[in-house]
Design a protein around this motif. Structure first.
Motif, mmCIF file in Angstrom:
data_model
loop_
_atom_site.group_PDB
_atom_site.id
_atom_site.type_symbol
_atom_site.label_atom_id
_atom_site.label_comp_id
_atom_site.label_asym_id
_atom_site.label_seq_id
_atom_site.Cartn_x
_atom_site.Cartn_y
_atom_site.Cartn_z
ATOM 1 N N CYS A 36 0.853 -1.195 0.000
ATOM 2 C CA CYS A 36 0.000 0.000 0.000
ATOM 3 C C CYS A 36 0.884 1.238 0.000
ATOM 4 O O CYS A 36 1.788 1.359 0.835
ATOM 5 C CB CYS A 36 -0.924 0.019 1.219
ATOM 6 S SG CYS A 36 -2.311 -1.116 1.078
ATOM 7 N N MET A 37 0.593 2.143 -0.914
ATOM 8 C CA MET A 37 1.357 3.380 -1.020
ATOM 9 C C MET A 37 0.513 4.526 -0.462
ATOM 10 O O MET A 37 -0.624 4.729 -0.898
ATOM 11 C CB MET A 37 1.756 3.628 -2.463
ATOM 12 C CG MET A 37 2.596 2.489 -3.021
ATOM 13 S SD MET A 37 3.397 2.833 -4.589
ATOM 14 C CE MET A 37 2.011 2.926 -5.671
ATOM 15 N N ILE A 38 1.082 5.223 0.502
ATOM 16 C CA ILE A 38 0.377 6.332 1.136
ATOM 17 C C ILE A 38 1.242 7.588 1.010
ATOM 18 O O ILE A 38 2.429 7.509 0.682
ATOM 19 C CB ILE A 38 0.063 6.038 2.621
ATOM 20 C CG1 ILE A 38 1.365 5.895 3.439
ATOM 21 C CG2 ILE A 38 -0.800 4.786 2.758
ATOM 22 C CD1 ILE A 38 1.142 5.848 4.957
ATOM 23 N N GLY A 39 0.636 8.726 1.273
ATOM 24 C CA GLY A 39 1.375 9.982 1.220
ATOM 25 C C GLY A 39 0.468 11.106 0.764
ATOM 26 O O GLY A 39 -0.649 10.868 0.289
ATOM 27 N N GLU A 200 -7.069 5.151 2.471
ATOM 28 C CA GLU A 200 -7.761 4.389 3.521
ATOM 29 C C GLU A 200 -6.718 3.765 4.452
ATOM 30 O O GLU A 200 -6.218 2.672 4.220
ATOM 31 C CB GLU A 200 -8.630 3.291 2.894
ATOM 32 C CG GLU A 200 -9.739 3.801 2.000
ATOM 33 C CD GLU A 200 -10.857 4.477 2.778
ATOM 34 O OE1 GLU A 200 -10.982 4.200 3.997
ATOM 35 O OE2 GLU A 200 -11.586 5.269 2.177
ATOM 36 N N MET A 201 -6.402 4.476 5.508
ATOM 37 C CA MET A 201 -5.325 4.021 6.402
ATOM 38 C C MET A 201 -5.701 2.735 7.142
ATOM 39 O O MET A 201 -4.858 1.886 7.391
ATOM 40 C CB MET A 201 -4.964 5.127 7.419
ATOM 41 C CG MET A 201 -4.439 6.391 6.765
ATOM 42 S SD MET A 201 -2.967 6.113 5.761
ATOM 43 C CE MET A 201 -3.306 7.199 4.388
ATOM 44 N N GLY A 202 -6.991 2.594 7.460
ATOM 45 C CA GLY A 202 -7.437 1.374 8.144
ATOM 46 C C GLY A 202 -7.219 0.152 7.273
ATOM 47 O O GLY A 202 -6.778 -0.905 7.741
ATOM 48 N N PHE A 203 -7.505 0.299 5.974
ATOM 49 C CA PHE A 203 -7.288 -0.794 5.022
ATOM 50 C C PHE A 203 -5.793 -1.119 4.936
ATOM 51 O O PHE A 203 -5.401 -2.289 4.974
ATOM 52 C CB PHE A 203 -7.829 -0.388 3.642
ATOM 53 C CG PHE A 203 -7.519 -1.392 2.559
ATOM 54 C CD1 PHE A 203 -8.280 -2.537 2.425
ATOM 55 C CD2 PHE A 203 -6.465 -1.184 1.678
ATOM 56 C CE1 PHE A 203 -8.009 -3.461 1.429
ATOM 57 C CE2 PHE A 203 -6.177 -2.104 0.683
ATOM 58 C CZ PHE A 203 -6.953 -3.246 0.559
ATOM 59 N N PRO A 235 10.353 12.425 10.174
ATOM 60 C CA PRO A 235 9.451 13.522 10.568
ATOM 61 C C PRO A 235 8.299 13.721 9.572
ATOM 62 O O PRO A 235 7.174 13.989 9.983
ATOM 63 C CB PRO A 235 10.370 14.755 10.584
ATOM 64 C CG PRO A 235 11.750 14.216 10.762
ATOM 65 C CD PRO A 235 11.762 12.860 10.147
ATOM 66 N N ASP A 236 8.583 13.591 8.267
ATOM 67 C CA ASP A 236 7.521 13.783 7.263
ATOM 68 C C ASP A 236 6.432 12.719 7.406
ATOM 69 O O ASP A 236 5.247 13.006 7.223
ATOM 70 C CB ASP A 236 8.099 13.721 5.842
ATOM 71 C CG ASP A 236 8.917 14.962 5.494
ATOM 72 O OD1 ASP A 236 8.559 16.043 5.976
ATOM 73 O OD2 ASP A 236 9.909 14.825 4.765
ATOM 74 N N THR A 237 6.847 11.479 7.708
ATOM 75 C CA THR A 237 5.866 10.402 7.909
ATOM 76 C C THR A 237 5.008 10.706 9.119
ATOM 77 O O THR A 237 3.774 10.600 9.080
ATOM 78 C CB THR A 237 6.573 9.041 8.101
ATOM 79 O OG1 THR A 237 7.640 8.906 7.181
ATOM 80 C CG2 THR A 237 5.603 7.890 7.911
ATOM 81 N N LYS A 238 5.667 11.094 10.213
ATOM 82 C CA LYS A 238 4.921 11.409 11.461
ATOM 83 C C LYS A 238 3.926 12.536 11.223
ATOM 84 O O LYS A 238 2.760 12.458 11.636
ATOM 85 C CB LYS A 238 5.912 11.827 12.558
ATOM 86 C CG LYS A 238 6.733 10.667 13.106
ATOM 87 C CD LYS A 238 7.726 11.167 14.145
ATOM 88 C CE LYS A 238 8.595 9.997 14.616
ATOM 89 N NZ LYS A 238 9.793 10.418 15.326
ATOM 90 N N SER A 239 4.373 13.582 10.540
ATOM 91 C CA SER A 239 3.523 14.740 10.290
ATOM 92 C C SER A 239 2.299 14.345 9.450
ATOM 93 O O SER A 239 1.167 14.725 9.765
ATOM 94 C CB SER A 239 4.352 15.805 9.575
ATOM 95 O OG SER A 239 3.534 16.786 9.029
ATOM 96 N N ASP A 242 -0.082 12.131 11.540
ATOM 97 C CA ASP A 242 -0.773 12.946 12.544
ATOM 98 C C ASP A 242 -1.982 13.634 11.913
ATOM 99 O O ASP A 242 -3.055 13.698 12.500
ATOM 100 C CB ASP A 242 0.168 14.009 13.135
ATOM 101 C CG ASP A 242 1.121 13.429 14.171
ATOM 102 O OD1 ASP A 242 0.870 12.282 14.603
ATOM 103 O OD2 ASP A 242 2.107 14.093 14.520
ATOM 104 N N LYS A 243 -1.782 14.139 10.700
ATOM 105 C CA LYS A 243 -2.882 14.850 10.024
ATOM 106 C C LYS A 243 -4.003 13.885 9.643
ATOM 107 O O LYS A 243 -5.176 14.179 9.871
ATOM 108 C CB LYS A 243 -2.359 15.532 8.746
ATOM 109 C CG LYS A 243 -1.578 16.805 9.010
ATOM 110 C CD LYS A 243 -1.151 17.451 7.700
ATOM 111 C CE LYS A 243 -0.135 18.545 8.001
ATOM 112 N NZ LYS A 243 0.967 18.550 7.031
ATOM 113 N N VAL A 244 -3.654 12.745 9.020
ATOM 114 C CA VAL A 244 -4.719 11.887 8.482
ATOM 115 C C VAL A 244 -5.362 11.007 9.548
ATOM 116 O O VAL A 244 -6.517 10.616 9.409
ATOM 117 C CB VAL A 244 -4.225 11.005 7.312
ATOM 118 C CG1 VAL A 244 -3.810 11.842 6.142
ATOM 119 C CG2 VAL A 244 -3.139 10.055 7.726
ATOM 120 N N LEU A 245 -4.631 10.687 10.611
ATOM 121 C CA LEU A 245 -5.196 9.787 11.626
ATOM 122 C C LEU A 245 -5.947 10.552 12.700
ATOM 123 O O LEU A 245 -6.729 9.986 13.452
ATOM 124 C CB LEU A 245 -4.095 8.936 12.255
ATOM 125 C CG LEU A 245 -3.403 7.953 11.297
ATOM 126 C CD1 LEU A 245 -2.278 7.218 11.987
ATOM 127 C CD2 LEU A 245 -4.396 6.966 10.699
#
Length: 247
Positions: A36-39, A200-203, A235-239, A242-245
């Motif tokens: 799964c590719m997120i960003g 879809e982060m849950g998926f 840091p970019d992943t965390k940021s 934080d926004k999407v979750l």
């Protein structure tokens, strides 16, 4: 090309004029793996996915699928594409054909199946996505979620080795998303190799073997869902998370 990988991408670059969208992406996908590719939007995920079946032409780098370098001008891309199923945000169903005819079209045109075989296959794959009773209706009568499930059945009818999904639920109403994700989850359990661009982060948490975080045209971080969602290193992943979750 290393035989242990279904997809192997090496130093992929893609620009539109002066805008460099992919800045040297390398990524391997094993058989039966779900990636799964997120960003954030505009980070290059969809462009990367479209380079995997040459809907976008890479500027440089190599893309091997099943051993074929599809970035090579000499490769017969139509032949390779027969083994790559692709499902987009928008369903692209033909409104002048029934649901079953939409699914039958490619296998018949490419001489993979007779009309009778294609009809049997269409009903089989519609059954898998829970829409066998809609075989003879016009796709315009279906909901968005149903159309997307037909689009998945259409891709599966070609018996692909790899399925690519480009944000398949982003154009759907929230109550329809679950049905589509459920079909994708079933495919994953059955061992289909899948590369999925998703919001879809849950998926991604439930289904992915590996989560890849894109940011500004590069892969910033990748790992298991637990590593990325529970212990992000960058840091970019965390940021982003934080926004999407925490919406």
């Amino acid at each position: 090309m290393d035989k242990q990988y279904k997809i192997q991408v090496q130093d992929l670059h893609k620009s539109y004029g002066d805008n460099e969208v992919l800045k040297g992406i390398s990524l391997n996908v094993k058989p039966n793996e779900v990636v799964c590719m997120i960003g954030p939007s505009g980070s290059g995920k969809s462009t990367f996915l479209r380079c995997l079946n040459k809907l976008e032409e890479p500027n440089s780098g190599h893309v091997y699928v099943d051993g074929y370098d599809i970035a090579d001008k000499k490769t017969n891309i139509d032949l390779v594409r027969q083994n790559i199923g692709m499902v987009f945000q928008h369903f692209n169903l033909f409104p002048n054909m029934s649901v079953a005819e939409n699914i039958m079209l490619a296998p018949v045109q490419l001489n993979k199946m007779s009309k009778e075989e294609a009809r049997t296959a269409a009903l089989h794959y519609l059954d898998i996505v829970g829409l066998k009773d809609k075989a003879d209706v016009n796709p315009t009568t279906l909901s968005g979620g149903q159309k997307q499930r037909v689009a998945i059945a259409r891709a599966l009818a070609m018996k692909p080795d790899v399925m690519l999904f480009d944000e398949p639920t982003s154009a759907l109403d929230p109550e329809m998303v679950g049905d589509v994700l459920e079909v994708m989850q079933t495919l994953a359990k059955e061992g289909m190799t899948m590369v999925v661009v998703t919001h879809e982060m849950g998926f991604a948490k439930r289904v992915a073997d590996r989560v890849v975080f894109f940011h500004d045209g590069v892969i910033k971080e990748q790992g298991t869902p637990e590593e990325i969602f529970d212990h992000p290193q960058q840091p970019d992943t965390k940021s982003f998370l934080d926004k999407v979750l925490n919406v």
